[in-house]
Design a protein around this motif. Structure first.
Motif, PDB file in Angstrom:
ATOM      1  N   ASN A 215       0.824  -1.214   0.000  1.00  0.00           N
ATOM      2  CA  ASN A 215       0.000   0.000   0.000  1.00  0.00           C
ATOM      3  C   ASN A 215       0.858   1.265   0.000  1.00  0.00           C
ATOM      4  N   THR A 216       1.984   1.202   0.716  1.00  0.00           N
ATOM      5  CA  THR A 216       2.891   2.354   0.723  1.00  0.00           C
ATOM      6  C   THR A 216       3.472   2.588  -0.656  1.00  0.00           C
ATOM      7  N   LEU A 217       3.841   1.493  -1.329  1.00  0.00           N
ATOM      8  CA  LEU A 217       4.394   1.609  -2.679  1.00  0.00           C
ATOM      9  C   LEU A 217       3.366   2.194  -3.640  1.00  0.00           C
ATOM     10  N   ILE A 218       2.136   1.724  -3.566  1.00  0.00           N
ATOM     11  CA  ILE A 218       1.093   2.227  -4.471  1.00  0.00           C
ATOM     12  C   ILE A 218       0.832   3.701  -4.212  1.00  0.00           C
ATOM     13  N   ARG A 254      -3.582  -0.810  -7.449  1.00  0.00           N
ATOM     14  CA  ARG A 254      -3.898  -2.098  -6.816  1.00  0.00           C
ATOM     15  C   ARG A 254      -4.098  -3.190  -7.861  1.00  0.00           C
ATOM     16  N   GLU A 255      -4.612  -2.825  -9.019  1.00  0.00           N
ATOM     17  CA  GLU A 255      -4.790  -3.800 -10.105  1.00  0.00           C
ATOM     18  C   GLU A 255      -3.446  -4.282 -10.638  1.00  0.00           C
ATOM     19  N   ILE A 256      -2.457  -3.392 -10.638  1.00  0.00           N
ATOM     20  CA  ILE A 256      -1.158  -3.697 -11.239  1.00  0.00           C
ATOM     21  C   ILE A 256      -0.219  -4.378 -10.255  1.00  0.00           C
ATOM     22  N   ALA A 257      -0.050  -3.830  -9.078  1.00  0.00           N
ATOM     23  CA  ALA A 257       1.080  -4.132  -8.205  1.00  0.00           C
ATOM     24  C   ALA A 257       1.090  -5.573  -7.723  1.00  0.00           C
ATOM     25  N   SER A 258       2.297  -6.115  -7.652  1.00  0.00           N
ATOM     26  CA  SER A 258       2.475  -7.440  -7.056  1.00  0.00           C
ATOM     27  C   SER A 258       2.394  -7.320  -5.539  1.00  0.00           C
ATOM     28  N   ASN A 259       2.356  -8.450  -4.875  1.00  0.00           N
ATOM     29  CA  ASN A 259       2.294  -8.473  -3.415  1.00  0.00           C
ATOM     30  C   ASN A 259       3.159  -9.628  -2.929  1.00  0.00           C
ATOM     31  N   THR A 260       4.448  -9.544  -3.271  1.00  0.00           N
ATOM     32  CA  THR A 260       5.362 -10.657  -3.039  1.00  0.00           C
ATOM     33  C   THR A 260       5.332 -11.111  -1.589  1.00  0.00           C
ATOM     34  N   LEU A 343      -2.544 -15.968  -6.220  1.00  0.00           N
ATOM     35  CA  LEU A 343      -1.350 -16.779  -5.978  1.00  0.00           C
ATOM     36  C   LEU A 343      -0.170 -16.262  -6.778  1.00  0.00           C
ATOM     37  N   LEU A 344      -0.414 -15.943  -8.068  1.00  0.00           N
ATOM     38  CA  LEU A 344       0.659 -15.403  -8.897  1.00  0.00           C
ATOM     39  C   LEU A 344       1.123 -14.049  -8.378  1.00  0.00           C
ATOM     40  N   ARG A 345       0.180 -13.216  -7.936  1.00  0.00           N
ATOM     41  CA  ARG A 345       0.547 -11.884  -7.432  1.00  0.00           C
ATOM     42  C   ARG A 345       1.462 -12.016  -6.217  1.00  0.00           C
ATOM     43  N   ARG A 346       1.180 -12.951  -5.325  1.00  0.00           N
ATOM     44  CA  ARG A 346       2.028 -13.143  -4.150  1.00  0.00           C
ATOM     45  C   ARG A 346       3.327 -13.863  -4.501  1.00  0.00           C
ATOM     46  N   GLY A 347       3.366 -14.470  -5.679  1.00  0.00           N
ATOM     47  CA  GLY A 347       4.609 -15.065  -6.148  1.00  0.00           C
ATOM     48  C   GLY A 347       5.480 -14.100  -6.931  1.00  0.00           C
ATOM     49  N   GLY A 348       5.039 -12.842  -7.057  1.00  0.00           N
ATOM     50  CA  GLY A 348       5.867 -11.828  -7.705  1.00  0.00           C
ATOM     51  C   GLY A 348       5.309 -11.276  -8.993  1.00  0.00           C
ATOM     52  N   ALA A 349       4.131 -11.728  -9.449  1.00  0.00           N
ATOM     53  CA  ALA A 349       3.577 -11.237 -10.710  1.00  0.00           C
ATOM     54  C   ALA A 349       2.913  -9.886 -10.521  1.00  0.00           C
ATOM     55  N   PHE A 350       3.134  -8.985 -11.466  1.00  0.00           N
ATOM     56  CA  PHE A 350       2.329  -7.767 -11.554  1.00  0.00           C
ATOM     57  C   PHE A 350       1.645  -7.771 -12.913  1.00  0.00           C
ATOM     58  N   PHE A 351       0.434  -7.231 -12.957  1.00  0.00           N
ATOM     59  CA  PHE A 351      -0.428  -7.458 -14.118  1.00  0.00           C
ATOM     60  C   PHE A 351      -0.565  -6.190 -14.956  1.00  0.00           C
ATOM     61  N   LEU A 352      -0.630  -6.387 -16.246  1.00  0.00           N
ATOM     62  CA  LEU A 352      -0.797  -5.267 -17.168  1.00  0.00           C
ATOM     63  C   LEU A 352      -1.860  -5.605 -18.200  1.00  0.00           C
ATOM     64  N   ARG A 353      -2.520  -4.583 -18.649  1.00  0.00           N
ATOM     65  CA  ARG A 353      -3.500  -4.749 -19.713  1.00  0.00           C
ATOM     66  C   ARG A 353      -2.787  -4.902 -21.047  1.00  0.00           C
ATOM     67  N   ASN A 359      -5.486   5.174 -22.579  1.00  0.00           N
ATOM     68  CA  ASN A 359      -5.733   5.466 -21.167  1.00  0.00           C
ATOM     69  C   ASN A 359      -4.437   6.015 -20.575  1.00  0.00           C
ATOM     70  N   ARG A 360      -4.276   7.328 -20.659  1.00  0.00           N
ATOM     71  CA  ARG A 360      -3.013   7.940 -20.263  1.00  0.00           C
ATOM     72  C   ARG A 360      -2.774   7.844 -18.759  1.00  0.00           C
ATOM     73  N   LEU A 361      -3.835   7.846 -17.971  1.00  0.00           N
ATOM     74  CA  LEU A 361      -3.654   7.733 -16.521  1.00  0.00           C
ATOM     75  C   LEU A 361      -3.138   6.345 -16.165  1.00  0.00           C
ATOM     76  N   TYR A 362      -3.729   5.328 -16.762  1.00  0.00           N
ATOM     77  CA  TYR A 362      -3.249   3.957 -16.500  1.00  0.00           C
ATOM     78  C   TYR A 362      -1.789   3.838 -16.928  1.00  0.00           C
ATOM     79  N   ALA A 363      -1.452   4.380 -18.105  1.00  0.00           N
ATOM     80  CA  ALA A 363      -0.086   4.310 -18.599  1.00  0.00           C
ATOM     81  C   ALA A 363       0.885   4.995 -17.640  1.00  0.00           C
ATOM     82  N   ALA A 364       0.473   6.144 -17.088  1.00  0.00           N
ATOM     83  CA  ALA A 364       1.344   6.863 -16.162  1.00  0.00           C
ATOM     84  C   ALA A 364       1.570   6.057 -14.885  1.00  0.00           C
TER      85      ALA A 364
END
Length: 811
Positions: A215-218, A254-260, A343-353, A359-364
């Protein structure tokens, strides 16, 4: 002190005996320089810890290394065989105990006794591994992290992680040269600094950098100047308040970030280890020492080829097993599904569309998130191809993630970025059935959690061996200095002019380095041989000879240091291919036959394409001899030279070294008796039927690519300059290629893959053969002359068949 030592010795012996029964360790890192068992040896730990000392004593005893227990005699002085590096506190060296004083005494003794020498071995011991993040009370107590551990925590860690200990031995430091070249105080500071840097790099390599709370990172991403500017622009464009756009940016984060999560990493490691043991005969890893040498002071970006969903799981497993921190993995949002996604997010995956151009805000938000990962030293992994290769060949690199990495590095180049190309070679992929359906025109199947159940059903099937080869790493600063010398002058621009060309060149270079680390397997050798025949059938003896010939030819060529070849003999290779279900063996009175059914042949094209690029230059030369008995060097250069850029682009090979490749190919074919060199030319051996057959089979490897090019140019030249759009030419050529496979009775859907025609047109435009005017493709007489010269490559019957196909279709 003597009384205390006498009292503690039995207790220490008891601890050593108990730990010896419980401890299980892995000597993870091979030493760059082996220990000299005849030379006095002192081991150095990064901090005083009885548990680490006892673990080291047990390991050296079991491994037969110089003992870490007791003392060594040096110039009349007795020095402990294991010491701890003094800690730093308030900027001063705090000497704690006799073991810390031993380092200074060691150098003093060496200065007084020039005939003596000692090897100093840095040792790092990890009781479990966890990045610096709170994963829960017990997990925090049970694993090593960036914080030094107290006695209670260390005791609990020994109890919980005693069977998951990793011991890293560094290369020995030879202290004699250090003492002879520097004054004693300088030598003492130099030795301490070298050891501290080594321990810090090992710790960063194994644990990765400290992780902030998610949450701090986001929140930090959203509060960055770049994202705040995008929020203001989005609010203006959408007519909303900034607070609403800020909430949308947080939602994107939150949609993007991993949660290792270290417990999940450990769980996945144990799960995957059992899975690989069920699925595969083994997993081989080659070239990982190059990665270990870079880890710790480089930001590592792993760029594997993408052949299967197994790729990222396998690479993370291998890195964790070998003592490296698994990377943060860029995964498609389609994988963020129930059960699997968390499970993938906690294993280090971050997700992208898949696309966020509009969508310039998402890109930023995404760009800032990637930049923070890179700037903080987190290892990354992404697939430059964008998606899995359904044909088995390397796909054209996509610019998205490469451009983000370049922009991030240019924005803050203080930490060097090193790309690590990775080739993953399978003898059989889990998705082979779905790939076959997609190649036949079926729609791509959407991922689902129920796919796990399908995988479970396949656990009883054999999938052969997997090879993970590390290609030559690429340091980004050196790459930019070579290709864009003035990049530092414009690095603060949001999108500098040099970026587009640099990304294209970087993608091509990485694809070439991935291909240069390919793994040749028994399945790929079988595919290269059988698919070169008209009916996908061959005598077993000829097949064995041709498979062995292919391996010898590959060994003749330069640049194959990272390419791996199969072990064993051709008979075992054929038996293995039959065991995996790729071929059928038919005993016959005159000799055994090996054949592939139409479905097997279609599957084999995927494995042939994995390694086809390794033989394409020799195949091109062999094809020239299809209906010509003799060429001199000038004739071959004139005949094959115009074709090489097209092949180099399709197979991701360097296009500028054709002359050198031509010479090496001729030398390899001559050394194996497939060609005979006279004074100024090369010719086919007269009356040698077996050599002619091998040469013909080798030439058939490049024939599909040449036929595609012939069809495309025939259509274009027939229609005339300035009449066809690029899309129309691609589609028409694809239809002709599909028709050719049906008329020829071939079951080869990848032959008419539209992306291959698109790549061919890219090359023709890049070489200046074609250009566009008003969206129409134009050419001049130079292309017509090149096509006329290229006709000489084809024998009259093949040329007539292709020309007739084009003319009938036009009529």
């Amino acid at each position: 002190m003597a009384v205390l030592h006498t009292l503690l010795t039995p207790l220490r012996g008891l601890c050593r005996a108990l730990l010896g029964r419980w401890l299980e360790y892995r000597h993870v890192e091979a030493q760059a320089t082996p220990l000299d068992p005849t030379r006095p040896t002192i081991y150095v730990l990064p901090h005083p810890a009885l548990s680490d000392t006892l673990a080291l004593e047990l390991m050296t005893h079991r491994e037969g290394l110089p003992r870490a227990r007791g003392h060594i005699d040096l110039g009349g002085a007795r020095l402990p065989a294991c010491v701890a590096l003094p800690r730093l506190s308030r900027g001063l060296t705090q000497v704690r105990g006799r073991r810390s004083l031993a380092l200074d005494s060691l150098l003093e003794q060496l200065a007084e006794h020039p005939e003596q020498d000692v090897q100093l071995v840095p040792v790092s011991v990890f009781w479990g591994r966890a990045p610096g993040k709170d994963f829960g009370f017990w997990k925090l107590l049970a694993a090593d992290s960036w914080q030094w551990t107290g006695r209670l925590r260390r005791l609990l860690s020994m109890a919980v992680n005693g069977k998951h200990v990793q011991v890293h031995l560094g290369a020995p430091l030879q202290l004699r040269s250090l003492v002879e070249t520097r004054p004693l105080p300088v030598a003492q500071r130099k030795m301490a600094r070298v050891l501290r840097v080594h321990f810090r790099r090992v710790r960063a390599r194994v644990l990765g950098p400290d992780l902030s709370h998610r949450n701090t990172l986001i929140r930090g991403v959203v509060d960055s100047p770049q994202v705040r500017q995008a929020i203001r622009e989005a609010a203006t464009a959408r007519g909303t308040r900034e607070e609403r756009e800020t909430r949308r940016a947080l939602r994107y984060g939150r949609e993007i970030a991993s949660n290792t999560s270290y417990p999940v990493l450990r769980f996945l490691y144990q799960l995957l280890r059992r899975l690989w043991n069920r699925l595969y005969d083994g997993v081989s890893v080659n070239g990982l020492d190059d990665v270990k040498a870079l880890a710790g002071d480089h930001e590592l970006v792993y760029v594997p080829c993408h052949r299967s969903h197994i790729d990222y799981l396998l690479l993370s497993y291998v890195l964790f097993r070998e003592g490296l921190m698994p990377p943060h993995i860029a995964a498609g949002r389609n994988l963020d599904m129930p059960l699997i996604g968390p499970l993938l997010r906690r294993g280090g995956a971050f997700f992208l569309r898949r696309s966020f151009r509009d969508n310039r805000l998402y890109a930023a938000v995404f760009n800032e998130y990637v930049h923070r990962l890179i700037s903080r030293g987190h290892p990354l992994e992404y697939f430059i191809e964008g998606g899995r290769s359904r044909t088995g060949r390397m796909l054209t690199p996509r610019p998205g993630m490469l451009a983000m990495t370049l922009r991030s590095f240019a924005r803050d180049p203080r930490r060097e970025v090193a790309f690590v190309p990775v080739y993953v070679g399978y003898e059989k992929v889990l998705e082979s059935g779905s790939y076959l359906k997609e190649l036949r025109g079926g729609r791509k199947k959407k991922e689902s959690p129920f796919d796990l159940l399908r995988v479970v059903r396949r656990l009883r099937q054999p999938y052969g061996h997997v090879t993970v080869n590390i290609g030559e790493p690429l340091r980004l600063s050196g790459f930019l200095d070579h290709h864009v010398p003035a990049w530092r002058e414009h690095r603060r621009e949001a999108r500098p002019d040099w970026l587009t060309q640099a990304v294209t060149t970087l993608g091509a270079t990485l694809a070439q380095r991935i291909n240069a680390a390919a793994a040749i397997t028994p399945i790929s050798l079988t595919a290269l041989s059988l698919l070169a025949t008209s009916h996908h059938a061959m005598e077993a003896d000829l097949l064995k000879h041709h498979m062995r010939l292919l391996t010898r030819l590959r060994q003749h060529l330069a640049g194959g240091e990272r390419i791996t070849l199969p072990t064993g003999d051709p008979e075992a290779w054929i038996a293995h291919a039959a065991h995996l279900g790729f071929i059928e063996r038919h005993p016959q009175a005159l000799g055994e036959l090996v054949l592939a059914t139409p479905e097997q042949a279609t599957l084999l094209t995927w494995y042939r394409n994995n390694v086809l690029h390794l033989f394409i230059d020799m195949a091109l030369v062999a094809f020239a001899y299809r209906h010509n008995a003799r060429f001199d060097l000038a004739q071959l250069r004139a005949l094959l030279g115009p074709t090489w850029p097209v092949l180099a682009h399709e197979f991701h090979l360097p296009a500028e070294d054709f002359d050198a490749r031509l010479h090496r190919a001729l030398d390899a074919l001559t050394s194996e008796g497939l060609l005979v060199q006279n004074a100024q030319d090369w010719e086919r051996p007269a009356g040698h039927l077996e050599s002619s057959e091998h040469l013909r089979l080798l030439g058939r490897l490049v024939q599909p690519t040449l036929e595609r090019g012939y069809l495309l140019l025939a259509v274009l030249l027939r229609e005339g300059s300035g009449t066809l759009t690029r899309d129309a030419l691609e589609e028409h050529s694809r239809q002709l290629a599909e028709r050719l496979t049906l008329l020829s009775g071939l079951n080869a859907p990848e032959f008419f893959d539209k992306r291959l025609f698109s790549g061919l047109l890219d090359t023709l435009e890049a070489q200046g053969w074609l250009w566009r005017e008003a969206d129409k493709l134009c050419y001049d007489a130079v292309l017509e002359q090149a096509q006329e010269r290229g006709r000489a490559l084809f024998d009259p019957s093949l040329r007539h068949r292709l020309t007739q196909l084009v003319h009938r279709q036009e009529a």
